[in-house]
Design a protein around this motif. Structure first.
Motif, PDB file in Angstrom:
ATOM      1  N   ARG A  46     -25.462  22.201  45.163  1.00  0.00           N
ATOM      2  CA  ARG A  46     -26.847  22.124  45.009  1.00  0.00           C
ATOM      3  C   ARG A  46     -27.142  20.570  45.114  1.00  0.00           C
ATOM      4  O   ARG A  46     -26.563  19.495  44.764  1.00  0.00           O
ATOM      5  CB  ARG A  46     -27.029  22.778  43.958  1.00  0.00           C
ATOM      6  N   ASP A 106     -25.869  24.742  51.365  1.00  0.00           N
ATOM      7  CA  ASP A 106     -25.613  24.549  50.006  1.00  0.00           C
ATOM      8  C   ASP A 106     -24.521  25.939  49.670  1.00  0.00           C
ATOM      9  O   ASP A 106     -23.734  25.786  48.883  1.00  0.00           O
ATOM     10  CB  ASP A 106     -26.524  24.462  49.321  1.00  0.00           C
ATOM     11  N   LEU A 135     -32.819  20.259  39.173  1.00  0.00           N
ATOM     12  CA  LEU A 135     -32.882  20.362  40.710  1.00  0.00           C
ATOM     13  C   LEU A 135     -33.833  19.471  41.313  1.00  0.00           C
ATOM     14  O   LEU A 135     -35.094  19.313  40.551  1.00  0.00           O
ATOM     15  CB  LEU A 135     -33.144  21.837  41.265  1.00  0.00           C
ATOM     16  N   ARG A 138     -31.308  26.447  47.366  1.00  0.00           N
ATOM     17  CA  ARG A 138     -30.147  26.237  47.788  1.00  0.00           C
ATOM     18  C   ARG A 138     -30.133  26.623  49.337  1.00  0.00           C
ATOM     19  O   ARG A 138     -30.517  27.968  49.561  1.00  0.00           O
ATOM     20  CB  ARG A 138     -29.158  26.910  47.019  1.00  0.00           C
ATOM     21  N   ASP A 140     -33.504  29.014  43.589  1.00  0.00           N
ATOM     22  CA  ASP A 140     -32.372  28.130  43.192  1.00  0.00           C
ATOM     23  C   ASP A 140     -32.242  26.930  44.212  1.00  0.00           C
ATOM     24  O   ASP A 140     -31.668  26.029  44.021  1.00  0.00           O
ATOM     25  CB  ASP A 140     -30.911  28.657  43.292  1.00  0.00           C
TER      26      ASP A 140
END
Length: 175
Positions: free
Chosen positions: A170, A164, A32, A160, A158
């Motif tokens: 993502r 998203d 990420l 997001r 996460d």
């Protein structure tokens, strides 16, 4: 006994939740993008947008009306939003189509992917990721809240944002 040995010899709780370190992914696993990198890309994209917004506001008379204390009509807000969205697609559309990136994301080496890690299809990406928040921002009296809430979702584990979640995407490191 050093700290590592103490940790290794400590009994493990079989009922503790599984922890995943999103920062240190094994090779081949998508990592990420950091919140800071996403912010940097958004700032770059925002500065590019200003190159359009200021001249548009100047020539459309919006600056002059604001100096007189007049509020923009809803029609003017829609026109400016539509023109801004068209400008966004003109500037970033090619990169979004080719690699799931805006100029800011390209410069900072991050990209938008589906939850499966694939490059998203262009039309669903634009229609789901960008258009809903753009439209929500034009709602009178509450228009500033949807984008603010959208951005604050970056603090989830996460990373997001609302856009998203809507688009099923993502943002990852593209290196």
């Amino acid at each position: 006994m050093n700290e590592r040995q103490t940790t290794m010899n400590a009994p493990q709780n079989p009922y503790s939740p599984t922890r995943v370190d999103l920062e240190a992914s094994p090779p081949g696993v998508l990592q990420l993008a950091t919140r800071g990198t996403r912010l940097g890309a958004a700032i770059i994209d925002g500065l590019i947008s200003l190159a359009f917004v200021f001249p548009y506001m100047w020539f459309s008379g919006t600056f002059e009306a604001a100096m007189r204390g007049q509020q923009m009509s809803f029609t003017s807000v829609l026109a400016m939003g539509g023109a801004g969205f068209a400008f966004f697609l003109l500037v970033h559309g090619y990169l979004l189509y080719r690699s799931g990136q805006t100029i800011g994301k390209k410069l900072l080496n991050i990209a938008i992917v589906t939850l499966e890690g694939n490059k998203p299809d262009f039309l669903p990406l634009v229609a789901k990721r960008y258009l809903p928040i753009q439209l929500a921002s034009m709602i009178p009296f509450v228009g500033s809240f949807p984008p603010m809430i959208d951005v604050l979702f970056i603090f989830r584990e996460d990373r997001r944002c609302v856009h998203d979640l809507i688009a099923g995407t993502r943002v990852i490191n593209a290196s």
